[in-house]
Design a protein around this motif. Structure first.
Motif, PDB file in Angstrom:
ATOM      1  N   ARG A  31       0.852  -1.201   0.000  1.00  0.00           N
ATOM      2  CA  ARG A  31       0.000   0.000   0.000  1.00  0.00           C
ATOM      3  C   ARG A  31       0.879   1.240   0.000  1.00  0.00           C
ATOM      4  NH1 ARG A  31      -2.177  -4.575   1.296  1.00  0.00           N
ATOM      5  NH2 ARG A  31      -4.427  -4.771   1.392  1.00  0.00           N
ATOM      6  N   ASP A  55      -5.429   5.787   0.984  1.00  0.00           N
ATOM      7  CA  ASP A  55      -6.827   5.801   0.558  1.00  0.00           C
ATOM      8  C   ASP A  55      -7.796   5.491   1.702  1.00  0.00           C
ATOM      9  OD1 ASP A  55      -6.373   3.107   0.951  1.00  0.00           O
ATOM     10  OD2 ASP A  55      -7.187   2.476  -0.995  1.00  0.00           O
ATOM     11  N   ARG A  91      -9.443   9.957   6.852  1.00  0.00           N
ATOM     12  CA  ARG A  91      -9.531   9.104   5.659  1.00  0.00           C
ATOM     13  C   ARG A  91      -9.949   7.690   5.996  1.00  0.00           C
ATOM     14  NH1 ARG A  91      -4.046   9.699   6.621  1.00  0.00           N
ATOM     15  NH2 ARG A  91      -2.848   7.773   6.730  1.00  0.00           N
ATOM     16  N   TYR A  95     -13.138   5.960   4.319  1.00  0.00           N
ATOM     17  CA  TYR A  95     -13.024   4.645   3.677  1.00  0.00           C
ATOM     18  C   TYR A  95     -14.130   3.720   4.185  1.00  0.00           C
ATOM     19  CZ  TYR A  95     -11.086   0.078   2.407  1.00  0.00           C
ATOM     20  OH  TYR A  95     -10.926  -1.195   1.909  1.00  0.00           O
TER      21      TYR A  95
END
Length: 105
Positions: A31, A55, A91, A95
């Motif tokens: 990642r 992400d 975040r 997500y």
């Protein structure tokens, strides 16, 4: 009968990595923008390391100690923080909301 854990036979080699450690390492290596958040021990869980990618994808695993978690992050070149001090990144929540909205959570 053994009530408290299992003992290894004398001379048995321990693995260098536990499955949890291998999972954390694999997450960091696959990642981008990963940060570590070290979570304190609670009444029901031991210390944990929460890894959050850029992400918002995340994973959490038990770790032996706070020191171990910070050393692990340092060795892999990612920043680590005490979650009780800094909280969780927005975040991660975003997500989770995306996954829930798409029926994946």
């Amino acid at each position: 009968m053994k009530w408290f854990g299992r003992r290894r036979k004398a001379g048995t080699m321990r693995r260098a990595e536990t499955p949890d450690q291998a999972h954390l390492k694999e997450f960091v290596q696959t990642r981008q923008g990963v940060e570590g958040f070290v979570e304190p021990r609670t009444a029901v869980t031991e210390y944990t390391l929460l890894l959050v990618a850029i992400d918002g994808e995340w994973t959490r695993r038990r770790v032996p100690s706070v020191q171990w978690a910070h050393n692990f992050a340092n060795k892999l070149g990612i920043p680590s923080y005490d979650a009780a001090v800094v909280g969780y990144p927005p975040r991660m929540r975003e997500y989770n909301a995306r996954m829930k909205k798409n029926g994946l959570a």
